[in-house]
Design an enzyme around this catalytic site. Structure first.
Site, PDB file in Angstrom:
ATOM      1  CB  ILE A 157      63.207 -14.610 -12.367  1.00  0.00           C
ATOM      2  CG1 ILE A 157      63.317 -13.620 -11.201  1.00  0.00           C
ATOM      3  CG2 ILE A 157      63.532 -16.025 -11.884  1.00  0.00           C
ATOM      4  CD1 ILE A 157      62.265 -13.822 -10.143  1.00  0.00           C
ATOM      5  N   GLY A 187      60.133 -16.149 -22.319  1.00  0.00           N
ATOM      6  CA  GLY A 187      59.284 -15.953 -21.153  1.00  0.00           C
ATOM      7  C   GLY A 187      59.979 -16.183 -19.834  1.00  0.00           C
ATOM      8  CB  SER A 188      61.158 -16.346 -17.196  1.00  0.00           C
ATOM      9  OG  SER A 188      61.466 -17.023 -15.987  1.00  0.00           O
ATOM     10  NE  ARG A 189      58.477 -14.739  -9.922  1.00  0.00           N
ATOM     11  CZ  ARG A 189      58.591 -15.491  -8.841  1.00  0.00           C
ATOM     12  NH1 ARG A 189      58.226 -16.749  -8.864  1.00  0.00           N
ATOM     13  NH2 ARG A 189      59.077 -14.984  -7.731  1.00  0.00           N
TER      14      ARG A 189
END
Length: 220
Positions: A157, A187-189
């Protein structure tokens, strides 16, 4: 420690911009030594920050077909039972790992097996912790079926800062636990959707290491 291939272009552009900026400062302000040094120090700091975004540490992976391992470095921010609606259309355990800009950003296969489903979704860039980021942000969905016919869904995501998802897999390809399947810049998820009867081995706010931390175990 090496630099990930996804960082080559970004590092080139950042280096070129910083070099040009410092050249112009020295050219137009030849007597302003304090300004020159300040810009130089800031430029070095910016370069080092971007450099660490793309670090790619070497890791020895111990393959275990009874385990689901962390697909990313980061922190566990969600452990809950949900209805996964894109592929399974049934209840699954969702485990989400938030990747800050200071984590390693490569994503690794949580299990070994065959890619049964893959789809890329263009979308928004909500912050990674937003409740709707999992369904409205730019994302990929990958389902891997193990040799024991267990199916694990991994979802990359993008977030407010991470605006480019990269993947290295296709449907029907064979993948190995711990190997890279993608990269999220800055980055993120990453969300995991695992069977309800898998035994969860992590807790909320726990730090994970991609390819190392055991997320869950299948019951024998």
């Amino acid at each position: 420690m090496t630099i990930h291939k996804e960082g080559y272009r970004s590092l080139f552009y950042v280096s070129a911009f910083l070099f040009l900026l410092n050249f112009l400062i020295y050219y137009f302000f030849p007597e302003a030594s304090i300004l020159q040094k300040t810009v130089l120090v800031i430029s070095l700091l910016i370069f080092l920050v971007v450099l660490q975004f793309f670090r790619n540490p070497s890791r020895t992976i111990e393959i275990n077909d009874n385990q689901i391992i962390a697909p990313a470095d980061g922190k566990v921010v969600v452990i809950e039972e949900v209805i996964e609606t894109e592929y399974f259309n049934e209840k699954r355990r969702q485990i989400s790992i938030f990747m800050s800009p200071f984590n390693v950003h490569s994503n690794r296969n949580a299990v070994s097996g065959i890619v049964k489903f893959f789809k890329y979704h263009p979308g928004k860039f909500l912050v990674a912790w937003h409740p709707k980021s999992s369904t409205e942000n730019e994302r990929t969905t990958t389902v891997v079926q193990t040799k024991n016919n267990e199916q694990i869904l991994m979802r990359q995501i993008a977030g407010a800062l991470a605006r480019r998802i990269v993947w290295y897999i296709d449907e029907n390809s064979k993948v190995t636990q711990g190997e890279e399947f993608g990269f999220i810049k800055f980055g993120s998820r990453v969300d995991l959707f695992i069977p309800l009867d898998a035994k969860v081995k992590v807790s909320l706010n726990q730090t994970t290491v991609g390819g190392k931390t055991v997320i869950a175990e299948f019951y024998s």
